[in-house]
Design an enzyme around this catalytic site. Structure first.
Site, PDB file in Angstrom:
ATOM      1  N   LEU A  17       0.985  -1.873 -18.805  1.00 49.92           N
ATOM      2  CA  LEU A  17       1.938  -0.877 -18.284  1.00 49.92           C
ATOM      3  C   LEU A  17       1.248   0.206 -17.451  1.00 49.92           C
ATOM      4  CD1 LEU A  17       3.778  -0.699 -21.685  1.00 49.92           C
ATOM      5  CD2 LEU A  17       4.938  -1.294 -19.541  1.00 49.92           C
ATOM      6  N   ARG A  41       6.763  -2.098   3.713  1.00 49.87           N
ATOM      7  CA  ARG A  41       7.982  -2.116   4.543  1.00 49.87           C
ATOM      8  C   ARG A  41       8.469  -0.718   4.893  1.00 49.87           C
ATOM      9  NH1 ARG A  41      11.558  -5.182   0.390  1.00 49.87           N
ATOM     10  NH2 ARG A  41      10.328  -3.670  -0.794  1.00 49.87           N
ATOM     11  N   TYR A  72      10.194 -12.762 -14.204  1.00 47.99           N
ATOM     12  CA  TYR A  72       9.051 -11.924 -13.771  1.00 47.99           C
ATOM     13  C   TYR A  72       7.768 -12.496 -14.373  1.00 47.99           C
ATOM     14  CZ  TYR A  72       5.743  -8.164 -13.076  1.00 47.99           C
ATOM     15  OH  TYR A  72       4.619  -7.453 -12.708  1.00 47.99           O
ATOM     16  N   ASP A 129       7.929  -7.642   5.942  1.00 45.28           N
ATOM     17  CA  ASP A 129       8.419  -8.096   4.648  1.00 45.28           C
ATOM     18  C   ASP A 129       7.644  -9.361   4.299  1.00 45.28           C
ATOM     19  OD1 ASP A 129       9.841  -9.286   2.521  1.00 45.28           O
ATOM     20  OD2 ASP A 129      11.707  -8.315   3.157  1.00 45.28           O
ATOM     21  N   THR A 181       4.231   3.637 -12.181  1.00 48.46           N
ATOM     22  CA  THR A 181       4.358   3.624 -10.715  1.00 48.46           C
ATOM     23  C   THR A 181       5.863   3.602 -10.414  1.00 48.46           C
ATOM     24  OG1 THR A 181       4.435   1.217 -10.665  1.00 48.46           O
ATOM     25  CG2 THR A 181       2.245   2.215 -10.511  1.00 48.46           C
ATOM     26  N   ALA A 205       0.820  -1.231   0.000  1.00 48.56           N
ATOM     27  CA  ALA A 205       0.000   0.000   0.000  1.00 48.56           C
ATOM     28  C   ALA A 205       0.844   1.267   0.000  1.00 48.56           C
ATOM     29  CB  ALA A 205      -0.920  -0.009   1.214  1.00 48.56           C
ATOM     30  N   GLY A 231       2.286   3.223  -5.695  1.00 47.64           N
ATOM     31  CA  GLY A 231       1.658   2.744  -6.921  1.00 47.64           C
ATOM     32  C   GLY A 231       0.201   2.326  -6.795  1.00 47.64           C
TER      33      GLY A 231
END
Ligand code: NDP
Ligand code: 8X3
Length: 251
Positions: A183, A34, A151, A58, A186, A10, A13
């Site tokens: 896309l 984090r 990814y 984390d 952010t 949160a 982005g």
């Protein structure tokens, strides 16, 4: 009574924009990340004193995930919606040149972290026979692109987990669905390119990418459908984008 929504990632982005929108709509929020200073900013900016709490952990650390979830005060402990959003890309290299640390980071955060938090929250949803899990996948989980390898693998895994959750939780009446953006501008590319902001900016140059607010709007729509409606798998791209590799740029 307003729903309680837990948002991972949160602090920036898509997660941040969703927190802003849902706070304005009077949802109760559990905001995770984090970066403590960002979490503090969220409290200052969005809190009316009783509508949100923050959790700093984390998502890769399964003990920390459990500890954080167990620390949620009673007023927030019935979680209606889990937004599995935390995640990032690390690097953009051909598979033979990729960094194993980058691979670990993506699989540990985007896949295993998503599983840890889901596992921590599921028992109460199963017991109540209700709840809603929204997984943020990606067009990268629908189509592999050059140098996207691991990814993309992490987001294909999110797609598989989204389907698996929906199948296995069907008997409990728990809604499960994914939102898969193309896309979105952010901090995603800042992280992917390890702070090379110039390279990151170039990704979104020459066309209008999605804004995080656009995705937040869709997440709000997904959450506010009547109970019998489950948005199972949604893909959204900027008008300028046709696929992972085809973007109509004006320069
Ligand atoms: P950002 O980098 O802006 O946000 C990522 C968020 O994830 C941050 O809040 C960050 O918080 C959190 N996060 C990252 N690593 C961890 C970790 N180890 N533990 C806990 N939280 C973590 O990127 P986006 O908003 O773009 O990304 C959100 C999601 O959307 C990701 O799953 C991404 O894969 C997906 N997505 C993004 C697209 C894009 O083009 N931007 C397109 C399609 C999907 P903190 O650093 O404070 O921990
Ligand atoms: C983020 C979209 O195309 O940069 O998941 O991988 S892309």
């Amino acid at each position: 009574m307003s729903k309680t929504v837990l948002i991972t990632g949160a602090t920036s982005g898509i997660g941040y924009a969703t927190a802003e929108l849902l706070a304005a709509q009077n949802f109760k929020l559990i905001l995770c990340g984090r970066r403590q200073e960002r979490l503090d900013d969220l409290v200052n900016k969005l809190s009316n004193g009783s509508n949100l709490i923050t959790l700093n952990f984390d998502i890769r650390d399964r003990e920390a995930v459990l500890k954080a979830i167990n620390s949620i005060p009673a007023e927030f402990s019935k979680i209606d919606v889990l937004l599995n959003n935390a995640g990032n890309a690390h690097g953009l290299d051909p598979i033979d040149k990729g960094s194993i640390d980058d691979w670990d980071a993506m699989l540990d955060i985007n896949v295993k972290g998503l599983l840890y938090i889901t596992k921590a929250i599921l028992p109460q949803m199963v017991e109540r026979k209700g709840g809603h899990i929204i997984n943020i996948g990606s067009t990268a989980g629908k189509e592999v692109y050059p140098n996207g390898n691991v990814y993309c693998a992490s987001k294909y895994a999110v797609d598989a987990i989204n389907q698996g959750l929906r199948i296995d939780l069907n008997a409990y009446g728990i809604r499960v669905g994914a939102v898969n953006p193309g896309l979105v501008e952010t901090e995603f590319s800042d992280v992917r390119f390890k702070g090379d902001l110039e390279r990151a900016k170039n990704v979104y140059k020459g066309f209008q990418p999605l804004r995080p607010e656009d995705v937040a709007d869709i997440i709000h729509f997904v959450i506010t459908r009547p109970y019998h409606v489950n948005i199972a798998d949604l893909v959204v791209m900027s008008t300028a984008q046709a696929s992972s590799t085809i973007v109509n740029k004006n320069d």
